[in-house]
Write a protein that holds these residues in place. Sequence first.
Motif, PDB file in Angstrom:
ATOM      1  N   VAL A  58       0.946  -1.279  -0.022  1.00  0.00           N
ATOM      2  CA  VAL A  58      -0.033  -0.366  -0.045  1.00  0.00           C
ATOM      3  C   VAL A  58       0.962   0.803  -0.289  1.00  0.00           C
ATOM      4  N   SER A  59       0.458   2.306  -1.133  1.00  0.00           N
ATOM      5  CA  SER A  59       0.983   3.646  -0.771  1.00  0.00           C
ATOM      6  C   SER A  59       0.096   4.653  -0.128  1.00  0.00           C
ATOM      7  N   ILE A  60       0.129   4.916   0.919  1.00  0.00           N
ATOM      8  CA  ILE A  60      -0.787   5.703   1.375  1.00  0.00           C
ATOM      9  C   ILE A  60      -0.060   7.046   0.736  1.00  0.00           C
TER      10      ILE A  60
ATOM     11  N   VAL B 232       6.374  -5.201  -3.425  1.00  0.00           N
ATOM     12  CA  VAL B 232       6.903  -4.553  -1.732  1.00  0.00           C
ATOM     13  C   VAL B 232       7.275  -3.130  -2.633  1.00  0.00           C
ATOM     14  N   ILE B 233       6.717  -2.294  -2.224  1.00  0.00           N
ATOM     15  CA  ILE B 233       7.051  -1.365  -2.677  1.00  0.00           C
ATOM     16  C   ILE B 233       8.509  -0.146  -1.947  1.00  0.00           C
ATOM     17  N   ASP B 234       9.180   0.477  -2.200  1.00  0.00           N
ATOM     18  CA  ASP B 234      10.163   0.790  -1.886  1.00  0.00           C
ATOM     19  C   ASP B 234       9.886   2.614  -2.011  1.00  0.00           C
ATOM     20  N   HIS B 235       9.094   2.878  -1.213  1.00  0.00           N
ATOM     21  CA  HIS B 235       8.601   4.246  -0.190  1.00  0.00           C
ATOM     22  C   HIS B 235       9.032   5.421  -0.958  1.00  0.00           C
ATOM     23  N   ASP B 236      10.784   5.596  -0.628  1.00  0.00           N
ATOM     24  CA  ASP B 236      11.454   6.128  -0.490  1.00  0.00           C
ATOM     25  C   ASP B 236      11.796   6.845  -2.143  1.00  0.00           C
ATOM     26  N   ASN B 237      11.624   5.373  -3.445  1.00  0.00           N
ATOM     27  CA  ASN B 237      12.093   5.705  -4.465  1.00  0.00           C
ATOM     28  C   ASN B 237      10.991   5.361  -5.475  1.00  0.00           C
ATOM     29  N   SER B 238       9.625   4.972  -4.761  1.00  0.00           N
ATOM     30  CA  SER B 238       8.620   5.019  -5.604  1.00  0.00           C
ATOM     31  C   SER B 238       8.698   4.435  -6.574  1.00  0.00           C
TER      32      SER B 238
ATOM     33  N   ILE C 296       8.253  -0.243  -7.492  1.00  0.00           N
ATOM     34  CA  ILE C 296       7.348  -1.616  -7.029  1.00  0.00           C
ATOM     35  C   ILE C 296       8.855  -2.529  -7.341  1.00  0.00           C
ATOM     36  N   TYR C 297       8.497  -3.804  -6.446  1.00  0.00           N
ATOM     37  CA  TYR C 297       9.684  -4.403  -7.428  1.00  0.00           C
ATOM     38  C   TYR C 297       8.796  -5.999  -6.488  1.00  0.00           C
TER      39      TYR C 297
ATOM     40  N   THR D 137      12.228  -8.461  -0.840  1.00  0.00           N
ATOM     41  CA  THR D 137      12.696  -7.456   0.049  1.00  0.00           C
ATOM     42  C   THR D 137      13.672  -6.059  -0.457  1.00  0.00           C
ATOM     43  N   VAL D 138      13.424  -4.812   0.180  1.00  0.00           N
ATOM     44  CA  VAL D 138      14.430  -3.669  -0.875  1.00  0.00           C
ATOM     45  C   VAL D 138      14.737  -2.868   0.856  1.00  0.00           C
ATOM     46  N   ASP D 139      15.909  -2.994   0.589  1.00  0.00           N
ATOM     47  CA  ASP D 139      16.865  -1.934   1.725  1.00  0.00           C
ATOM     48  C   ASP D 139      17.125  -0.630   1.175  1.00  0.00           C
TER      49      ASP D 139
END
Length: 580
Positions: free
Chosen positions: A361-363, A409-415, A417-418, A429-431
């Motif tokens: 989810v992306s708020i 998963v969503i990398d919210h920092d970089n908008s 999707i993976y 998952t993304v770090d």
Amino acid sequence: MPQQWTLPDTSNRPLAVLGAGVLGRRIAASWLAAGYHVNLRDPAESQRNAAAVFIQTNLSDFEELTGGNRKPGTLNVFSDLGPAVQDAWFVLEAVPEKLEMKIDVMGQLDNLVKPDCIIGSNSSSFKSSKMLEKVKPENRARICNVHYQMPPKANTVEIMTDGQTHPDIIQFMYERLLNAGMLPAIARKESTGLILNRLWAAIKREVLMMLAEGVSDPKEIDALFVRMFGNNSSGPCGMMDAVGLDTVAFIEDNYIEERHLDSALTVDWLRKNFVDQGKLGAKSGKGGLYPPGGTTKSSATESGHHDNLAAPMLYFLDLGVGANFEPSKAFTGGKIMTASSDGSNMKTLIDGVTSPDGIDVSISAGRIFWTSMGIPSKPDGSVLSAKLDGSDIKTIIPKGAVNTAKQLVIDHDNSTIYFYQTKWCVGITVDSKHGKIYWSQKGASKAGQGRIFRAGINIPSGETPSKRSDVEFLFDHLPEPIDLEIDALSQTLYWTDRGEYPLGNTLSKAIVGPGEDKKVITLARHFHEAIGMKIDFVNHHIYVADLGGALYRFNEDGSDKRRIIDLDNCFTGIALAYLH
């Protein structure tokens, strides 16, 4: 004498609430449930999105305030101030407790609203008379404090003059609030804190002094308070954590200045030991007077109106092949479902989903994203998206462009999707903090061939996705690793395992930072084909979904395992959204 005031028409005109935060969205919901049309304004898209879904999900709770027999009003959400207030009969500001901001808002409203519009401030720590600097003198008779607590559970509202408010406005608002299911009260004269918050301020002040002096601790104080005043399950320490210790300190500053109080054993102590260390309470992820998660209660029956404000809403996937599924819909009867963090308020958001597996989810974008594995033996996987309320479904990656897409998963920092889809790859998952991607290969079913790898987010210069030198093998011979989650701060990797008992159907973790021994630690066992997993970093909880139709919640160390949902369903992916 106050200026003449004309009674506004409330039948067709909306009222406007400025600020869609924790309290603003609840105020809007209370008016909507009573049949009034509401314009909710907030400049932050993430706040607008979260507020709209919160109201849609929880409106039935507010309808009980008026007996549940009224047709709800219409909600419109705005980013700009002008359109939100131009036709309003009442505007209530619920912006942060900063006097300069409130002065500016009142000045803007003075030039935007109609001549009969009532302007209210939800502030309890500032009298509305302090907000009039930019308001024309002839319009100050339409301004007052209208201070809410926390509806629907706490439905008290206090009304107070700015010293010049027309008396008819005070009585008119009293009647309208009573009509909306509130318990209104009128402060007979200007009073910082109005009525209830003056009582609450005295309690907070003494509690903080007891803590600073070492007389007692939060748990003991709250236990005594709840036993004596048992209508609310939270004591004063829990309530301060829920509100936010930074907000508590800011409000107390105003009392200290106005009444010439000593701040050493209250605000100074609070800032030094908590606020300055980032320990702001429930919202911070670092705890406050209580450890993280201390204000999240396990069920609605245990919680008061200040509990669960920092708890997430759950979005989870049902394959649609539970005990009573129709064989003709074996792969097309999936669902996207939602529930509160304790498993209550469960409902189906989207039906008829084909074999859903991964969800996030992306708020900020106001959208849900999920993968469809498609029908087995057919290369028809896809990735889709919808608004947070389940509407506006869009195809991101069409059928056939991917095959059996799994965790997303969503990398919210970089908008970004993976997701993974080939060679038994399941979880990802993304770090972004350390520039790494982690993924799992489950291997053959029940074969103990599971593995976990990682590589850089960016492909090394001159290399290709299929031939890159930075792929690092981390774990081998795992039961059947599925979904992954990384705690970037501690570089701890978490994953679910299917596979055979006793080693399979577990949740495990390992520290994967440089120089660590990467020892696998099993946190929880005895799931029924564990799939989805998500960490609540705010409250330090972990949620797990399994194919047996259960959703679990427990602490980060694996303790206090609770089955919060148990159905004859078949759950896969799970995501968290902070909407309260």
